[in-house]
Enzyme design. Structure first.
Site, PDB file in Angstrom:
ATOM      1  N   GLY A   3      18.385   7.867 -28.952  1.00  0.00           N
ATOM      2  CA  GLY A   3      18.900   8.271 -27.643  1.00  0.00           C
ATOM      3  C   GLY A   3      17.975   9.188 -26.868  1.00  0.00           C
ATOM      4  O   GLY A   3      18.413   9.939 -26.012  1.00  0.00           O
TER       5      GLY A   3
ATOM      6  N   GLY B 272      16.078  -8.239 -29.042  1.00  0.00           N
ATOM      7  CA  GLY B 272      16.823  -8.166 -30.285  1.00  0.00           C
ATOM      8  C   GLY B 272      16.813  -6.761 -30.846  1.00  0.00           C
ATOM      9  O   GLY B 272      16.418  -5.811 -30.167  1.00  0.00           O
TER      10      GLY B 272
ATOM     11  N   TYR C 104      -0.125  14.080 -19.138  1.00  0.00           N
ATOM     12  CA  TYR C 104       1.283  14.411 -18.961  1.00  0.00           C
ATOM     13  C   TYR C 104       1.445  15.300 -17.751  1.00  0.00           C
ATOM     14  O   TYR C 104       0.701  16.255 -17.593  1.00  0.00           O
ATOM     15  CB  TYR C 104       1.729  15.240 -20.168  1.00  0.00           C
ATOM     16  CG  TYR C 104       2.820  14.618 -20.985  1.00  0.00           C
ATOM     17  CD1 TYR C 104       2.505  13.783 -22.036  1.00  0.00           C
ATOM     18  CD2 TYR C 104       4.149  14.891 -20.713  1.00  0.00           C
ATOM     19  CE1 TYR C 104       3.506  13.226 -22.807  1.00  0.00           C
ATOM     20  CE2 TYR C 104       5.148  14.327 -21.480  1.00  0.00           C
ATOM     21  CZ  TYR C 104       4.827  13.497 -22.533  1.00  0.00           C
ATOM     22  OH  TYR C 104       5.809  12.938 -23.291  1.00  0.00           O
TER      23      TYR C 104
END
Lengths: 549, 598
Positions: free
Chosen positions: B178, B312, B518
């Site tokens: 997550g 998948g 970044y």
């Protein structure tokens, strides 16, 4: 369509202060310009080193060496020599010298030199944020000395200026110009890869490092006719390149409009156009020309336009990621997308110059007198025009041009025009052409309405479609004569319609374009404005035609 | 409260084995539902106005960070008086009731695979960690969330679930840790079918370790830190350490083409995998052997890696493992400016002698790092610090507003590490770099793990922000850093942000031909009516700027739904067509319907 010009700034006469205080003290004043992002200034020598060590130049040198079989060192030496010949050597002492002498000269020659100080403030802001490119109009040799003089006066960073090689021929003066920031480029170097590489790298290095604002003339050369020349794209391509390749975040392009009441070279230009050869630039020639010092050249208006952000200009038009597949130091022919963009920007910038050109009453007078002159050539007509009539027509024209957005500078009290006795044919022609040159200063104001007026005149019917075709044809024909943004036919047509309707000269219905009763005068004036050009083209065309038979 | 709700929801399933309960409850309890990381670890300003970090999990835990408040207030123009607290409790009634596919649920029950349609479980799996996702949660707003959550226990369970989903036309969205930052976990609002979140967290075992070939066969639901811990017990490691490794899963790494901090030694995920097993609606895809390299047409692993859950579920992965390093040493170098720092990193990459990790922070991040220094324990250390600062800024003539710092991590056997260290410091010296000690280096890496917690603190006080990344050729690194940072500042101003934003960057990875950069960006949104929209516009503009400057769409975060508008220009129309045709073959009914990537 939007024609309303932004409100224009007020002018300030900088000669006034010069007349009231010491020129010497002015020339020796403390000069501390603000610089781009507080960059530490580097020496001219360091600059040439950076250029010679750039990967771009290395690449081209080895390429040339491979193609010609010459030793790399040899080509390298040639590159150094080119750079040596080209490079400026800006020195404050020389600038101070010019500041002193030009003060004297300007005070003798000109009544006033007026500058929009708000423009100067905008420029000062721009210089600190991004690299700046100064793009003055070009009517006189005076232009770049004047520019540097002004920037010195206002404590702004002195520009480096792209100048034609012809100046370098002038002994001493060439070097003086070099030391005041001029760098010299050959007029033509067509396929010379090495020259191009040195030249473009040199300009880009100065720009990227915020060394100094880069100044050049979009028109490439002085306009002999006071009518803007179609822009040359080479240098504009070069300066835009670092932005396309992400080497700078943005860049400010600052159009500068320099309007002379009377150009130093005015009769010279007219003679040149009549075939009298242009005197070669030489120091002795300059001394001979000092007789100009005894004349009055009126005032100069310098208008620093709104800085144009290249980033916003390119927004949505240029996909910069196209440069990410080839190393940036390898020179590449610009894509069609880029070429079109540069071309359009150039036209846009020249138009921005035109818009802020200050027009004197004499310019309008010249326009009227010339029309009268041409018409009175017909047999049985008496030459000249009554002063009353002239005055009445000028006032009418003044109002018309104001409505068309012209930047008029109208003095409170009117002075009577001098009448020159007519002499032999040449001198008359010179006057006519000088006059034309004055008229040309106002051309851009009337150009689009005039094209429409002519189109109405030429169209087979009053059908809107027909008029548009005719307009489009004329516009096309004159595309190298005037500043007409490529591909903007519809906008120009609409602008012209808008202006003519606004001044009550036209009525436009769904289908038709009709000249109103009171609009007749405007239409006649406008058509006559383009008459000389039309005639010129006609003569030329007949000539080619008869030759080809 | 949380515990209670979860217990009830678990009980309603009433077919669960005890160990599973415990795990489930544990996860829900220890993780925040509307912010980053563990519930017990968070920053807050105490009564004295000093910042503190709670909990016991991190080196910074329980410590006071005295300089943070000043930095925070001066950088953002924020004030401790102006608070924007989050909704404390998840209001289940605000969550849309689930749309269930009854026949699917019936058949699923018969398989014995645990599932739930409890609101809290569903909300928890409806988001990643993009700013807009967290912002909405803090306001207690929920969009489309999955209609149920399934916890398969093994590969065969997944096969069954995918078969059932295909049979009943149910939409499946795989869920690992997550930690996505690409809107990849967001349920497509236009999806009308029942959406099922397939949570792989129970598939977290190392199935075998092969010491002869130095490989390990692992279930894809395992979380990074568990994988390392378990391997360490046998004396091995994978060396794959993305910044999210505390929470992100192996399957997620494969699905997004993840990159780890120590890739210079161990490689990125594509270098680490030897074999992948994935369950698709067409069946299971895997190679027939574990040869280290094959010439058998395009590598099918590369259809799987980066597929972002559109084809998948990755169930099992054979990964390379290495013996644990004998010795680790942190380090840091201070450079007079960012340009010199980049030049040094470039040289290190040219000589191919990059340490396990080498990262270069710009000046703003250097200052930020300083603001996060915990209260010093003795007068002596602070004296030393002062001395060091004096030496760098005064003696060496470094400008404190320009200097920047590189953090280093060396790994290997002791002798080689020391040798390597010398080599890198020698190169750094050529670029004016000055060794600045192990502590600074170590603190730099520690910050990696707590920085996400800081965003939550900012959000308590009107400050929102995020990071995003790109990869770019070496010659463009400096320009892209400058231009993107400036674009952010400019866009904020244009969009009406009242305070100057924090716009900073660092170079986090070096490659032969380029680097990973970044960007961190945050601003104070007081006075804005729709801060998230403004934020999104600025991030969009920044991404356009990245692409215009020769940067890639993503180095390792992936595309998700956040960046898919740029896919065509990134991979060309033909490329996009290729990917689409693979999707059409593998999953013609769009069972894996998260709509990422394409």
């Amino acid at each position: 369509i939007v024609i309303s010009r932004d409100k224009r700034d007020d002018f300030e006469d900088i000669l006034e202060e010069r007349r009231n205080s010491s020129d010497l003290r002015y020339a020796l004043k403390c000069y501390t310009p603000v610089v781009y992002k507080g960059i530490s200034p580097c020496k001219a020598d360091a600059l040439t080193n950076m250029v010679l060590q750039s990967s771009h130049l290395h690449y081209v040198i080895s390429q040339v060496s491979k193609e010609t079989g010459r030793a790399v060192d040899d080509v390298q030496d040639e590159a150094s020599a080119i750079l040596e010949e080209m490079a400026q050597r800006l020195q404050l002492s020389t600038i101070r010298f010019f500041a002193f002498t030009l003060s004297k000269v300007f005070k003798t020659l000109f009544r006033s030199i007026c500058v929009n100080e708000e423009g100067i403030q905008r420029l000062q802001q721009a210089i600190q944020e991004h690299p700046v490119v100064l793009l003055p109009s070009h009517r006189s040799y005076m232009d770049f000395l004047l520019m540097s003089y002004l920037l010195y006066t206002y404590d702004l960073a002195l520009p480096v200026i792209a100048a034609g090689m012809d100046f370098m021929g002038m002994k001493f003066v060439g070097e003086m110009l070099r030391m005041s920031g001029a760098f010299f480029i050959r007029r033509s170097f067509g396929g010379d890869k090495l020259y191009w590489a040195v030249f473009s790298e040199y300009v880009k290095t100065m720009l990227k490092n915020g060394y100094a604002p880069v100044e050049f003339f979009l028109e490439g050369t002085r306009s002999r006719t006071s009518k803007s020349l179609t822009p040359k794209l080479g240098l504009l391509n070069i300066v835009m390149d670092p932005f396309f390749k992400g080497e700078v975040f943005d860049m400010s392009l600052v159009p500068v409009s320099i309007s002379y009441e009377r150009i130093l070279e005015e009769s010279l230009y007219a003679r040149e156009m009549l075939g009298v050869p242009k005197p070669k630039e030489s120091t002795s020639g300059l001394f001979k020309a000092r007789k100009v010092l005894s004349q009055n050249y009126g005032s100069i208006h310098v208008y620093f336009g709104q800085p144009v952000s290249l980033r916003s200009l390119a927004e949505g038009r240029v996909n910069r990621s196209q440069f990410s597949l080839v190393p940036r130091h390898i020179p590449k022919r610009p894509s069609e997308e880029i070429q079109n963009f540069v071309n359009d920007s150039a036209y846009m910038l020249v138009r921005a110059q035109e818009e802020n050109m200050v027009l004197k009453p004499w310019v309008l007078l010249a326009s009227l007198l010339l029309q009268n002159h041409h018409q009175s050539q017909a047999p049985g007509q008496k030459p000249g025009m009554a002063l009353d009539e002239l005055t009445e027509r000028v006032v009418w024209l003044r109002d018309l041009s104001r409505q068309y957005g012209a930047f008029l500078h109208w003095p409170g009290t009117s002075r009577s025009a001098d009448t020159t006795p007519e002499e032999e044919l040449l001198s008359r022609a010179v006057i006519v052409l000088s006059c034309a040159s004055y008229r040309n200063q106002a051309l851009h104001v009337f150009l689009r309405p005039a094209l429409l007026a002519l189109a109405i005149h030429a169209a087979a019917s009053t059908k809107k479609q027909e008029v548009f075709y005719s307009f489009s044809f004329l516009r096309n024909m004159f595309s190298n004569e005037f500043i007409l943004v490529p591909g903007a036919t519809v906008q120009d047509f609409e602008e012209a319609c808008y202006l003519l309707v606004k001044t009550g000269a036209l009525q436009i219905t769904q289908q038709e374009v009709l000249v109103t009763e009171r609009g007749h005068r405007t239409i006649v004036f406008l058509t006559s404005m383009l008459d000389p050009f039309l005639q010129g083209y006609q003569v030329r065309a007949t000539h080619s035609w008869s030759k080809s038979l | 409260m949380t515990k209670c709700v979860t217990l009830i929801s678990v009980l309603t399933l009433n077919l669960l084995a005890t160990p599973f309960w415990q795990i489930l409850i544990l996860i829900m309890e220890i993780m925040k539902w509307n912010g980053w990381g563990y519930s017990d670890s968070r920053f807050f300003f105490n009564k004295k106005g000093q910042a503190e970090f709670t909990g016991k999990r991190y080196k910074l835990s329980g410590l006071i960070i005295p300089a943070l408040k000043d930095w925070f207030e001066s950088t953002f123009g924020a004030s401790l008086q102006h608070k924007t607290p989050a909704t404390p409790i998840l209001n289940s009634s605000a969550v849309h009731p689930p749309t269930l596919n009854e026949t699917f649920v019936e058949e699923l029950k018969s398989t014995g695979i645990p599932f739930s349609h409890d609101a809290e479980d569903r909300v928890f799996r409806a988001h990643g960690h993009c700013l807009h996702e967290i912002f909405a949660l803090r306001e207690g707003k929920f969009g489309r969330v999955p209609d149920m959550v399934i916890w398969p226990n093994c590969h065969n369970d997944v096969v069954k679930v995918v078969e059932l989903a295909s049979k009943h036309n149910v939409c499946l969205i795989p869920y690992g840790g997550g930690t996505s930052v690409s809107s990849a976990l967001e349920c497509p609002p236009e999806e009308t079918r029942s959406i099922v979140s397939l949570d792989t967290s129970q598939m977290n075992h190392i199935l075998w370790i092969d010491e002869k070939n130095l490989t390990a066969h692992v279930e894809a639901g395992i979380v990074g830190q568990d994988l390392e811990r378990l391997l360490n017990e046998s004396g091995y490691c994978t060396g794959h350490e993305p910044d999210s490794m505390e929470f992100s899963s192996l399957g997620g790494w494969v699905a997004t083409r993840a990159s780890g901090m120590k890739k210079n030694i161990y490689g990125n995920i594509e270098d680490l995998v030897v074999h992948i097993k994935m369950v698709t609606p067409r069946g299971v895809i895997e190679k027939s052997c574990q040869g280290p390299r094959m010439s058998t047409g395009p590598d099918i692993h590369h259809f799987i890696m980066g597929s972002e859950g559109t084809l998948g579920v990755v169930t099992e992965v054979t990964m390379k493992i290495r013996p644990m390093p004998e010795y680790q040493k942190y380090g840091s170098v201070v450079f007079p400016n960012f340009e010199q720092g980049v030049a040094c990193l470039r040289e290190v990459a040219r000589q191919r002698c990059a340490p396990a990790s080498i990262r270069l922070m710009d000046n703003e991040q250097f200052k930020f790092g300083h603001a996060l220094k915990p209260q010093v324990s003795s007068i002596f250390t602070s004296f030393l610090d002062g001395l060091k600062k004096f030496y760098i800024t005064k003696f060496k003539g470094f400008d404190p507003n320009r200097l920047c710092v590189a953090t280093l991590l060396f790994e290997g056997d002791r002798e080689r590490v020391l040798q390597h260290e010398k080599q890198v410091y020698d190169i750094a010296a050529k670029f004016g770099g000055l060794a600045a000690g192990e502590d600074n280096g170590q603190r730099g890496y520690m910050l990696t793990f707590v920085i996400a917690y800081l965003r939550d603190l900012g959000m308590d006080y009107y400050v929102i922000g995020e990071s995003f990344e790109t990869s770019v050729p070496w010659d463009r690194v400096l320009d892209i850093c400058q231009n993107v940072k400036e674009r952010i500042v400019r866009e904020c101003k244009d969009k009406g942000v009242q305070f100057p934003p924090l716009s900073t960057c660092r170079v986090t990875q070096t490659y032969d031909a380029g680097a990973c950069v970044y960007f961190y960006f945050a601003f104070n949104y007081r006075g804005l009516s729709d801060p998230v929209h403004v934020y999104e516009q600025v991030e969009h503009a920044a991404r356009e700027e990245i692409l215009a400057n020769g940067g890639s769409l993503s180095h390792h975060h992936g595309v998700g739904k956040l960046r898919k508008e740029w896919m065509r220009e990134t991979v060309s129309s033909v490329g996009l067509g290729m990917l689409k045709s693979v999707k059409d073959f593998v999953d013609p009914n769009n069972i894996f319907g998260n709509r990422n990537l394409l």
